[in-house]
Design a protein around this motif. Sequence first.
Motif, PDB file in Angstrom:
ATOM      1  N   MET A 220       0.834  -1.202   0.000  1.00  0.00           N
ATOM      2  CA  MET A 220       0.000   0.000   0.000  1.00  0.00           C
ATOM      3  C   MET A 220       0.869   1.252   0.000  1.00  0.00           C
ATOM      4  O   MET A 220       0.616   2.205  -0.732  1.00  0.00           O
ATOM      5  CB  MET A 220      -0.913  -0.008   1.229  1.00  0.00           C
ATOM      6  CG  MET A 220      -1.928   1.127   1.231  1.00  0.00           C
ATOM      7  SD  MET A 220      -3.130   0.960  -0.094  1.00  0.00           S
ATOM      8  CE  MET A 220      -4.131   2.403   0.169  1.00  0.00           C
ATOM      9  N   ILE A 221       1.905   1.252   0.853  1.00  0.00           N
ATOM     10  CA  ILE A 221       2.814   2.398   0.929  1.00  0.00           C
ATOM     11  C   ILE A 221       3.576   2.552  -0.385  1.00  0.00           C
ATOM     12  O   ILE A 221       3.760   3.663  -0.890  1.00  0.00           O
ATOM     13  CB  ILE A 221       3.801   2.232   2.101  1.00  0.00           C
ATOM     14  CG1 ILE A 221       3.029   2.236   3.433  1.00  0.00           C
ATOM     15  CG2 ILE A 221       4.841   3.339   2.089  1.00  0.00           C
ATOM     16  CD1 ILE A 221       3.908   2.006   4.636  1.00  0.00           C
ATOM     17  N   LYS A 222       3.972   1.412  -0.971  1.00  0.00           N
ATOM     18  CA  LYS A 222       4.692   1.447  -2.242  1.00  0.00           C
ATOM     19  C   LYS A 222       3.811   2.046  -3.337  1.00  0.00           C
ATOM     20  O   LYS A 222       4.281   2.852  -4.156  1.00  0.00           O
ATOM     21  CB  LYS A 222       5.148   0.039  -2.617  1.00  0.00           C
ATOM     22  CG  LYS A 222       5.970  -0.022  -3.898  1.00  0.00           C
ATOM     23  CD  LYS A 222       6.419  -1.449  -4.189  1.00  0.00           C
ATOM     24  CE  LYS A 222       7.233  -1.498  -5.483  1.00  0.00           C
ATOM     25  NZ  LYS A 222       7.679  -2.888  -5.785  1.00  0.00           N
ATOM     26  N   LEU A 223       2.542   1.650  -3.362  1.00  0.00           N
ATOM     27  CA  LEU A 223       1.618   2.176  -4.356  1.00  0.00           C
ATOM     28  C   LEU A 223       1.418   3.668  -4.172  1.00  0.00           C
ATOM     29  O   LEU A 223       1.368   4.425  -5.152  1.00  0.00           O
ATOM     30  CB  LEU A 223       0.278   1.442  -4.250  1.00  0.00           C
ATOM     31  CG  LEU A 223      -0.837   1.894  -5.213  1.00  0.00           C
ATOM     32  CD1 LEU A 223      -0.399   1.668  -6.667  1.00  0.00           C
ATOM     33  CD2 LEU A 223      -2.133   1.150  -4.932  1.00  0.00           C
ATOM     34  N   TRP A 224       1.308   4.089  -2.914  1.00  0.00           N
ATOM     35  CA  TRP A 224       1.126   5.508  -2.614  1.00  0.00           C
ATOM     36  C   TRP A 224       2.332   6.324  -3.061  1.00  0.00           C
ATOM     37  O   TRP A 224       2.196   7.404  -3.642  1.00  0.00           O
ATOM     38  CB  TRP A 224       0.896   5.690  -1.121  1.00  0.00           C
ATOM     39  CG  TRP A 224       0.620   7.111  -0.717  1.00  0.00           C
ATOM     40  CD1 TRP A 224      -0.554   7.779  -0.800  1.00  0.00           C
ATOM     41  CD2 TRP A 224       1.577   8.036  -0.166  1.00  0.00           C
ATOM     42  NE1 TRP A 224      -0.423   9.064  -0.339  1.00  0.00           N
ATOM     43  CE2 TRP A 224       0.877   9.262   0.057  1.00  0.00           C
ATOM     44  CE3 TRP A 224       2.921   7.958   0.174  1.00  0.00           C
ATOM     45  CZ2 TRP A 224       1.499  10.379   0.591  1.00  0.00           C
ATOM     46  CZ3 TRP A 224       3.544   9.075   0.701  1.00  0.00           C
ATOM     47  CH2 TRP A 224       2.840  10.271   0.902  1.00  0.00           C
TER      48      TRP A 224
ATOM     49  N   THR B 299       2.397   6.625  -6.847  1.00  0.00           N
ATOM     50  CA  THR B 299       1.401   7.598  -7.318  1.00  0.00           C
ATOM     51  C   THR B 299       1.908   9.023  -7.111  1.00  0.00           C
ATOM     52  O   THR B 299       1.766   9.870  -8.004  1.00  0.00           O
ATOM     53  CB  THR B 299       0.077   7.403  -6.560  1.00  0.00           C
ATOM     54  OG1 THR B 299      -0.399   6.066  -6.758  1.00  0.00           O
ATOM     55  CG2 THR B 299      -0.970   8.388  -7.059  1.00  0.00           C
TER      56      THR B 299
END
Length: 468
Positions: free
Chosen positions: A1-5, A8
């Motif tokens: 989730m942090i990686k995706l954030w 982005t």
Amino acid sequence: MIKLWLMTCFQLAELFVSSMVHLLYGFYIFSSAVAGDISLTLNDYLFKFNDVVGAGQIQSNVEGLPPIVLVHGIFGFGKGRLGGLSYFGGAEKKDERVLVPDLGSLTSIYDRARELFYYLKGGRVDFGEEHSEACGHSRFGREYGEGQYSEWDEDHPIHFVGHSAGAQVVRVLQQMLADKAFEGFEETNENWVLSVTSLSGAFNGTTRTYLDGMRTDDGMSMKPICLLQLCRIGVIMYDWMDISWLKTYYNFGFDHFNISWKKTGVRGLIDCLMGNAGPFASGDWILPDLTIQGSTILNTNLQTFPSTYYFSYATKRTRRMMGMTIPSGVLGIHPMLFLRVFQMSQWRFPQDVSPPYKGYRDEEWQENDGALNTISMTHPRLPVEHPSQFIRSDSECQSLQPGIWYYKIVEADHIMFIVNRERAGVQFDLIYDSIFQRCRKHVFRKIPQTLPNLSPRSPLSKDQICTF
């Protein structure tokens, strides 16, 4: 989730930086044109008495010379747009018979080729009934009257010089001439084109289109959030507002889509913004033609003709170091292009997407000039490679043969030889002098052209046999 954030946030930051860089450069070009116009106006007002000095005293016999037509690329402009600013950096002044048409800066390769024909031959632009219905725009466009070279035919052929997408426009035009695709002009053929010279020509597409927002899976549609979406919104608003003095100054070329508020109203604007109407909805604009997939489809029907001379200058601003491709420097690359030079040099096609053609290798597409990949600029390669010869120096060039793409690789970024000639310095003059001299002295089908200062009986020197 942090990686995706984090990913982005990085993508949004890159989008913001790219948008600002392009916006600032566009403002710089526009303000330079305005400043140049003001300067010319003041100069004419203060020194108009000098205008008549020498008038009519210098005349040259240029009637027998075929014109050299300079065709601009994407976001480009011709003579008469942006005031006195020259897309080709004033190179048109190097010869006495040069034409610089103003074509749609974002219209499709097909539409631009049609417009180029009528600009030269004369008449009202006819985009063709079938094409117009399929793409949702008017069949007829701008009226060119008698045209800039109405005598154009096989006995009066033309030299074409195209920058970037302009080179592909010329190829499509020549194919249309061969196919007799212009209603009412059944006598056309490929021999109406004497030579084609490409400056950083977009023959086989570019990976930059994917960085700017074209989808890698089809090469035809855009990602939801990207630089091209911002461009799309800006262009739609520009054309819908239809401010006459502004469009006279610069025009994207979509008048045949009738986007203006005078014809569509607010509902028409909403339809265009929502992607239900207009060039971006039908795909009849230039970016789909510049993806690797789109270029491959376009090239399927394009030939290299045996009676036409072909030349190409491919550019690059990268180098190999320790097995990697990296930008070749900082100072030599335009600020607008530096980020893209780096990104294109590191480009990898997504593994979950089929490659754009059989045998595709990322490494072959990493050398670039910030807008196009060097491999794409040398000569047509996709879907079938056309005859070509790599030239390192003039000494390697023997007698020129038609039907072969002679190409050189030049250390320069994509906009080195346009707009601002001071950036290229002496290299600017070397490139354009070589192009114009070749057109005038070395490329002909029947007899050499008689230049103003050259007798038709004067023997050709050794260096007049081939210069590239």
